[in-house]
Design a protein around this motif. Sequence first.
Motif, PDB file in Angstrom:
ATOM      1  N   GLU A 168      -4.424   4.290 -10.690  1.00 55.97           N
ATOM      2  CA  GLU A 168      -5.431   4.050  -9.665  1.00 55.97           C
ATOM      3  C   GLU A 168      -4.907   3.230  -8.487  1.00 55.97           C
ATOM      4  N   ILE A 169      -3.784   2.537  -8.676  1.00 59.37           N
ATOM      5  CA  ILE A 169      -3.326   1.625  -7.621  1.00 59.37           C
ATOM      6  C   ILE A 169      -1.941   1.949  -7.068  1.00 59.37           C
ATOM      7  N   LYS A 170      -1.174   2.810  -7.729  1.00 66.93           N
ATOM      8  CA  LYS A 170       0.235   2.951  -7.355  1.00 66.93           C
ATOM      9  C   LYS A 170       0.426   3.419  -5.909  1.00 66.93           C
ATOM     10  N   ASP A 171      -0.501   4.216  -5.390  1.00 66.33           N
ATOM     11  CA  ASP A 171      -0.364   4.688  -4.002  1.00 66.33           C
ATOM     12  C   ASP A 171      -0.631   3.577  -2.990  1.00 66.33           C
ATOM     13  N   LYS A 172      -1.192   2.450  -3.447  1.00 65.75           N
ATOM     14  CA  LYS A 172      -1.473   1.326  -2.555  1.00 65.75           C
ATOM     15  C   LYS A 172      -0.323   0.310  -2.509  1.00 65.75           C
ATOM     16  N   LEU A 173       0.646   0.456  -3.385  1.00 74.30           N
ATOM     17  CA  LEU A 173       1.750  -0.495  -3.453  1.00 74.30           C
ATOM     18  C   LEU A 173       2.785  -0.217  -2.365  1.00 74.30           C
ATOM     19  N   LEU A 174       3.559  -1.248  -2.007  1.00 71.10           N
ATOM     20  CA  LEU A 174       4.627  -1.087  -1.034  1.00 71.10           C
ATOM     21  C   LEU A 174       5.683  -0.116  -1.564  1.00 71.10           C
ATOM     22  N   PRO A 175       6.338   0.646  -0.682  1.00 72.50           N
ATOM     23  CA  PRO A 175       7.324   1.638  -1.139  1.00 72.50           C
ATOM     24  C   PRO A 175       8.429   1.053  -2.016  1.00 72.50           C
ATOM     25  N   HIS A 176       8.964  -0.131  -1.639  1.00 74.95           N
ATOM     26  CA  HIS A 176      10.049  -0.683  -2.460  1.00 74.95           C
ATOM     27  C   HIS A 176       9.531  -1.158  -3.815  1.00 74.95           C
ATOM     28  N   THR A 177       8.245  -1.558  -3.866  1.00 74.80           N
ATOM     29  CA  THR A 177       7.641  -1.925  -5.150  1.00 74.80           C
ATOM     30  C   THR A 177       7.539  -0.700  -6.037  1.00 74.80           C
ATOM     31  N   ARG A 178       7.061   0.414  -5.469  1.00 72.94           N
ATOM     32  CA  ARG A 178       6.968   1.661  -6.234  1.00 72.94           C
ATOM     33  C   ARG A 178       8.334   2.070  -6.751  1.00 72.94           C
ATOM     34  N   GLY A 179       9.345   1.942  -5.892  1.00 77.42           N
ATOM     35  CA  GLY A 179      10.696   2.331  -6.298  1.00 77.42           C
ATOM     36  C   GLY A 179      11.220   1.490  -7.457  1.00 77.42           C
ATOM     37  N   PHE A 180      10.982   0.170  -7.386  1.00 75.53           N
ATOM     38  CA  PHE A 180      11.429  -0.723  -8.464  1.00 75.53           C
ATOM     39  C   PHE A 180      10.717  -0.372  -9.764  1.00 75.53           C
ATOM     40  N   ILE A 181       9.394  -0.175  -9.697  1.00 74.88           N
ATOM     41  CA  ILE A 181       8.615   0.119 -10.901  1.00 74.88           C
ATOM     42  C   ILE A 181       9.033   1.459 -11.498  1.00 74.88           C
TER      43      ILE A 181
END
Length: 405
Positions: A168-181
């Motif tokens: 529900e939230i991953k599209d709201k995260l910063l791109p580098h945060t998504r990449g790290f996760i």
Amino acid sequence: MKILFYRYNSICEPSIIGALSSFNIDVHEIMEDKSGNAESAKSNIEHVQSAIESIKPDAVFSINFFPMLAKLCHIYGLIYIAQSVDCPVMELFDRSMQFDTNRIFLFDKAQYMMLRPYNPSCIFYLPLGSDPEYVAGMLKQGDPRPDLTPPGIAMVGSLYSEKNPYGEIKDKLLPHTRGFIDGLIESQKAVYGYNFIEKTLPQNIAEEIHEQNPMFTGRYEDNCIMDASKLRRFTAAHYFLEYELAQKERFETLSELSRSFKTDLYTNSDTKELTECVKEMGSNNFTIHEGVKTLTQMPIVFNNAKINLNITLRAIETGLPLRMFDICAAGGFLLTNYQEELPEYFEIGKEAEYYGSKDELIDKCSYYLTHEDERTRIAQAGLERIKKQHTWRHRVAQIITSIWE
């Protein structure tokens, strides 16, 4: 001895109540009002309070930990027994878990080691169990549903698509945060028997996750045994990221198995995406069924499947989930991901089997699907192990000994 048993329709309740009664314990049951509103919460408190005053039990028992029960038992000077069957359980972080009237039993050693310092004399380690006598009755009774005989590999359970808060939230995260996760999840997905997500997750990413979903831990922070930053990191790892991992892992594992083997999934989850993926692969081996009734139909699937696949939620870091015991109690062949505690309770290769990588999973499925005699011997030995050491009566005896002897 009298015990007040607080029920909410956990699948373990009938068997544990039966086990308590077999020790000549007088069990009085009270059912939770699950409406979920303020009025029902007040009603539950009043209901339990009234039952305590009228029954005058020696202890109150529940499956999983309820702060409301801990507080009431502390007021009345009663022992409160909480048998944890899920992990993680956020209520265990409530300060009420520190009362000296609690007797909390945890099945995951990693969780036990983390929580025990908060109440050393009142928190115990206890593995889960099953009820092979009840299961045998269900197998003898049978069920008219026609699709309970999977021809090869079967999995019963959720795909976590409906439980995954990260989705529900991953599209709201910063791109580098998504990449790290994404990288962290892919790394953990390849490692069985050791969980490093929480240890590796930076605090700033945990905070960013909770900024997008502050309600998730907000209700726990005010009365928590640990500071808010630690709680946010714990929940970011074990709920958000590990539920995302569970969804990916189950999706990919089932898709890969269906390339080569007849694979049946029994679930109430949304399977549209998985179905489309399997179709694109051109596989005709995958069959999706509606979920089964846990107490009556699930044992029949376990007993009939050639291989029962268990994929443990990574939040259970070392322990054995209930599903493993229930598969073996039904006389089913268990093939599970590796868990650190597995060799303590089953002899590997003789009573159960595990895989430590996707390649090993494929190899063992191929082997055991074509070696029926060996597969049958292992399933029977697993059932015998349950009967000898891992029934709910064994576990209740351990609880009684821990508290009163």
